[in-house]
Design a protein around this motif. Structure first.
Motif, PDB file in Angstrom:
ATOM      1  N   ALA A 248      51.769  35.324  22.211  1.00 51.35           N
ATOM      2  CA  ALA A 248      52.895  35.405  21.628  1.00 51.35           C
ATOM      3  C   ALA A 248      53.253  35.112  21.300  1.00 51.35           C
ATOM      4  O   ALA A 248      53.517  34.385  19.740  1.00 51.35           O
ATOM      5  N   TYR A 252      53.345  30.568  18.213  1.00 53.57           N
ATOM      6  CA  TYR A 252      54.471  30.083  17.415  1.00 53.57           C
ATOM      7  C   TYR A 252      54.680  29.076  18.634  1.00 53.57           C
ATOM      8  O   TYR A 252      55.854  27.971  16.833  1.00 53.57           O
ATOM      9  N   THR A 370      47.159  39.886  20.234  1.00 53.77           N
ATOM     10  CA  THR A 370      47.862  38.807  19.165  1.00 53.77           C
ATOM     11  C   THR A 370      47.694  39.299  17.660  1.00 53.77           C
ATOM     12  O   THR A 370      48.422  38.816  16.916  1.00 53.77           O
ATOM     13  N   TYR A 374      50.844  40.964  17.241  1.00 53.91           N
ATOM     14  CA  TYR A 374      51.741  39.574  16.775  1.00 53.91           C
ATOM     15  C   TYR A 374      51.673  39.290  15.351  1.00 53.91           C
ATOM     16  O   TYR A 374      52.236  38.038  14.761  1.00 53.91           O
ATOM     17  N   ALA A 386      58.800  36.471  14.917  1.00 56.90           N
ATOM     18  CA  ALA A 386      57.650  37.055  15.574  1.00 56.90           C
ATOM     19  C   ALA A 386      57.847  36.682  17.621  1.00 56.90           C
ATOM     20  O   ALA A 386      57.471  37.364  18.612  1.00 56.90           O
ATOM     21  N   ALA A 389      60.132  38.902  19.215  1.00 59.50           N
ATOM     22  CA  ALA A 389      59.209  40.100  20.121  1.00 59.50           C
ATOM     23  C   ALA A 389      58.596  39.595  20.565  1.00 59.50           C
ATOM     24  O   ALA A 389      58.365  40.389  21.750  1.00 59.50           O
ATOM     25  N   ALA A 390      57.701  38.950  21.295  1.00 56.42           N
ATOM     26  CA  ALA A 390      57.454  38.012  22.184  1.00 56.42           C
ATOM     27  C   ALA A 390      58.550  38.260  23.880  1.00 56.42           C
ATOM     28  O   ALA A 390      57.609  39.070  24.346  1.00 56.42           O
ATOM     29  N   THR A 393      58.456  41.769  24.743  1.00 61.17           N
ATOM     30  CA  THR A 393      58.113  42.610  25.718  1.00 61.17           C
ATOM     31  C   THR A 393      57.944  42.160  26.921  1.00 61.17           C
ATOM     32  O   THR A 393      57.696  42.734  28.079  1.00 61.17           O
TER      33      THR A 393
END
Length: 412
Positions: A248, A252, A370, A374, A386, A389-390, A393
């Motif tokens: 994730a 990016y 993914t 994501y 994003a 957010a990883a 997690t």
């Protein structure tokens, strides 16, 4: 006269010639061969990240589509773990590892020949299918070869994988500045053919028994007699979150770097820096897990991962590059500790099946999360949020690890 002996559970102990036991050289050769194979396949996996910006421009893809392209590879890798294990009982582990490496290389060769997104997706799925043979079989080979001393060699095995992640994406990033991306993939495919030949030549025949015998576990085998299905299930849950956080974020990372002014060569170097740190993390945390315990090491690595991701999001390019080795160390530190724990919690001593289940769920969860979570998140809020957010997690592993801790204390 040269003889070969076997333990009651089917493990070959190596040959003797009257002058002494040759198990140590056999173990070293096995670990080295499997390590090189692991480096290739992990390099194949992370090579995709460097190519995502190229494919975005070439095919006009959004973040959801890019996540899906990557997940086709990982999904095939995850979904075929258990069939690969079953096939090894018929053909033998060495044959399946060789065939898988050739298929992985062939998939990349086909990707280089593809003229559109459909062909690219099919090729990456084939390459992922080839790589599905590597993790469960290689891990089980090491676990059975080293017995109760397998945690350290498993850390070395994972260290070798991250050497591939450091070398292949960085090399590809440099080559992409001078060569077409299709030619770069053909060169990667040729490397795979060379490695497959090495596995066929150097890996001892049948290092994994063709049939498991859970009713008669050997006393020296890690996991023998374990019936803690709850503990193993929690371990799988931790692995799923850990494996979801890593791709994730890495999905990016190229775009975060480009926002900071990085060119493709710099992106490749950045992945190399992260992978070097990851290689050290797998080697270091595998040993730390033995000394300080699984729970402490996993909590440290996951909390450190979350903090390092936030630093990468917030800092400019030069400090970001400096942080990436530390991020890689934390990002990959957990996996060595978890892999080393699988044989200890393997239900009823079924080590091959436990590794196959572990890799299927952890990599499969990553392949599903993914593109479904994501990828849309990136299109909706951009790469920065994003990536945040990883980080969340990764931190979510901490409470689950605290619940798993008593099960580790009770392991047989």
């Amino acid at each position: 006269m040269t003889t070969t002996t076997a333990e009651p559970d089917g493990r070959a102990t190596g040959a003797t010639d009257g002058a002494g036991d040759t198990r140590a050289p056999r173990r070293t050769r096995t670990l080295a061969t499997i390590g090189v194979n692991h480096a290739l396949h992990d390099g194949y996996t992370d090579l995709i990240y460097v190519l995502l910006p190229v494919w975005q421009v070439e095919f006009g893809l959004g973040y959801v589509a890019l996540a899906l392209v990557r997940s086709l590879y990982v999904g095939a890798l995850a979904g075929l773990q258990m069939p690969a294990t079953a096939l090894a009982r018929t053909l033998g582990a060495r044959a399946v590892l060789v065939l898988g490496t050739l298929l992985g290389a062939g998939g990349y060769a086909l990707a280089g020949a593809s003229g559109g997104v459909t062909g690219l997706c099919v090729a990456l799925a084939l390459s992922g299918a080839g790589s599905s043979t590597q993790h469960p079989l290689a891990s089980a080979v090491i676990a059975r070869t080293y017995g109760t001393g397998a945690r350290g060699p498993l850390g070395t095995y994972n260290f070798a994988g991250d050497l591939g992640k450091a070398a292949l994406p960085a090399l590809a990033g440099l080559l992409l500045t001078h060569l077409d991306w299709r030619l770069v993939l053909w060169l990667a495919a040729g490397l795979g053919v060379v490695v497959a030949f090495g596995v066929a030549t150097l890996l001892p025949r049948e290092p994994v028994p063709r049939e498991e015998a859970p009713a008669r576990p050997h006393a020296a085998m890690p996991g023998a007699g374990s019936t803690d299905r709850t503990g193993f299930g929690l371990l799988v849950a931790v692995g799923m979150l850990d494996n979801a956080a890593r791709p994730a974020f890495l999905l990016y990372l190229p775009f975060l770097l480009q926002e900071k002014g990085a060119v493709l060569a710099t992106v490749g170097v950045a992945f190399g820096l992260a992978a070097v740190g990851g290689a050290l993390g797998k080697a270091i945390f595998g040993r730390l897990g033995e000394r300080f315990g699984v729970t402490r090491c996993v909590i440290l690595s996951e909390a450190g991962t979350a903090v390092a991701i936030l630093l990468v999001v917030a800092l400019p390019l030069a400090p970001t590059l400096a942080v990436l080795p530390l991020l890689g160390l934390m990002l990959n530190g957990t996996s060595s500790v978890l892999y080393g724990t699988v044989p200890e919690l393997a239900p009823h001593g079924r080590v091959e099946r436990a590794f196959a289940v572990f890799y299927t769920w952890t990599l499969g969860g990553s392949a599903v999360a993914t593109p479904l979570l994501y990828g849309p998140l990136g299109d909706a809020v951009g790469p920065r949020w994003a990536a945040v957010a990883a980080a969340a997690t990764a931190f979510a592993v901490v409470p689950i690890m605290l619940v798993l801790s008593p099960h580790l204390a009770r392991k047989p």
